[in-house]
Design a protein around this motif. Sequence first.
Motif, mmCIF file in Angstrom:
data_model
loop_
_atom_site.group_PDB
_atom_site.id
_atom_site.type_symbol
_atom_site.label_atom_id
_atom_site.label_comp_id
_atom_site.label_asym_id
_atom_site.label_seq_id
_atom_site.Cartn_x
_atom_site.Cartn_y
_atom_site.Cartn_z
ATOM 1 N N PHE A 1 0.907 -1.202 0.056
ATOM 2 C CA PHE A 1 0.042 -0.321 0.054
ATOM 3 C C PHE A 1 0.785 1.259 -0.103
ATOM 4 O O PHE A 1 0.790 2.169 -0.653
ATOM 5 N N ILE A 2 1.883 1.275 0.968
ATOM 6 C CA ILE A 2 2.951 2.454 0.799
ATOM 7 C C ILE A 2 3.612 2.691 -0.573
ATOM 8 O O ILE A 2 3.766 3.708 -0.882
ATOM 9 N N GLU A 3 4.055 1.498 -1.021
ATOM 10 C CA GLU A 3 4.995 1.584 -2.036
ATOM 11 C C GLU A 3 3.938 2.342 -3.352
ATOM 12 O O GLU A 3 4.203 2.815 -4.192
ATOM 13 N N ALA A 4 2.334 1.790 -3.311
ATOM 14 C CA ALA A 4 1.625 2.435 -4.489
ATOM 15 C C ALA A 4 1.146 3.860 -4.190
ATOM 16 O O ALA A 4 0.730 4.497 -4.961
ATOM 17 N N ASN A 5 1.305 4.143 -2.766
ATOM 18 C CA ASN A 5 0.841 5.466 -2.303
ATOM 19 C C ASN A 5 1.953 6.417 -1.859
ATOM 20 O O ASN A 5 2.034 6.349 -0.410
ATOM 21 N N ALA A 6 2.922 6.699 -2.614
ATOM 22 C CA ALA A 6 4.066 7.512 -1.907
ATOM 23 C C ALA A 6 3.843 8.495 -1.023
ATOM 24 O O ALA A 6 4.751 8.933 -0.416
ATOM 25 N N VAL A 7 2.556 8.859 -0.575
ATOM 26 C CA VAL A 7 2.490 9.983 0.107
ATOM 27 C C VAL A 7 2.493 9.580 1.568
ATOM 28 O O VAL A 7 2.488 10.563 2.396
ATOM 29 N N TYR A 8 2.331 8.203 1.693
ATOM 30 C CA TYR A 8 2.273 7.823 3.196
ATOM 31 C C TYR A 8 3.680 7.333 3.621
ATOM 32 O O TYR A 8 4.521 6.878 2.917
ATOM 33 N N GLU A 9 4.035 7.543 5.088
ATOM 34 C CA GLU A 9 5.469 7.161 5.461
ATOM 35 C C GLU A 9 5.249 5.876 6.254
ATOM 36 O O GLU A 9 6.239 4.996 6.230
ATOM 37 N N SER A 10 4.067 5.773 6.740
ATOM 38 C CA SER A 10 3.692 4.557 7.619
ATOM 39 C C SER A 10 2.410 4.463 7.825
ATOM 40 O O SER A 10 1.569 5.268 7.531
ATOM 41 N N VAL A 11 1.837 3.023 8.010
ATOM 42 C CA VAL A 11 0.523 2.644 8.385
ATOM 43 C C VAL A 11 0.571 1.602 9.386
ATOM 44 O O VAL A 11 1.359 0.912 9.279
ATOM 45 N N ALA A 12 -0.283 2.258 10.405
ATOM 46 C CA ALA A 12 -0.254 1.321 11.656
ATOM 47 C C ALA A 12 -1.719 0.834 12.331
ATOM 48 O O ALA A 12 -2.744 1.819 11.876
ATOM 49 N N LEU A 13 -1.931 -0.594 12.752
ATOM 50 C CA LEU A 13 -3.313 -0.619 13.172
ATOM 51 C C LEU A 13 -3.069 -0.935 14.624
ATOM 52 O O LEU A 13 -2.124 -1.493 15.199
ATOM 53 N N PHE A 14 -4.033 -0.133 15.525
ATOM 54 C CA PHE A 14 -3.549 0.045 17.057
ATOM 55 C C PHE A 14 -4.946 -0.578 17.374
ATOM 56 O O PHE A 14 -6.177 -0.597 16.893
ATOM 57 N N ASP A 15 -4.844 -1.336 18.528
ATOM 58 C CA ASP A 15 -5.834 -1.816 19.342
ATOM 59 C C ASP A 15 -6.626 -0.498 20.097
ATOM 60 O O ASP A 15 -5.899 0.488 19.843
ATOM 61 N N LEU A 16 -7.891 -0.988 20.652
ATOM 62 C CA LEU A 16 -8.604 -0.015 21.140
ATOM 63 C C LEU A 16 -7.783 0.612 22.291
ATOM 64 O O LEU A 16 -8.178 1.751 22.943
#
Length: 142
Positions: free
Chosen positions: A60-75
């Motif tokens: 996803f990040i490679e395809a969308n160079a505007v993002y540096e990171s993506v993370a999923l957090f628990d509640l």
Amino acid sequence: TQQIIAAEETLATTLSQRITSFMAERTADLQILSSLPILTVPNIRDAVSQDDKRALLERFIEANAVYESVALFDLNGNVVLQNDRSSIPSQAEQDYFRAALQSNRVSISRPVRVDNSNDYVVYITAPVQESGSNRRTGILRA
């Protein structure tokens, strides 16, 4: 001077429209990513390895160079999944995370100062909800 004022107003309007369009695209990205079956359908989510989920985020990040990171957090604000293996402390006390917990839609944070630097980031967050029950399972952040 009227020409200069008119030119500046036109420039400001154009810039505002571009920023609005850019952020609308980012909002759509997070809506799509947060609703993927790999995150929302329990039997799929549980069957796919963390490495495969991480690879999806990396693509996803490679395809969308505007993002540096993506993370999923628990509640509780603890990282559950991220595109890289950097250390992310609990986000539970962060204003953007608390706002995301209160929202049922994609949210855009105010600029947040990056620790020990003069850099700022804007986080886009989306709730991740279990398919079928709509039980919230986490917060996705890009």
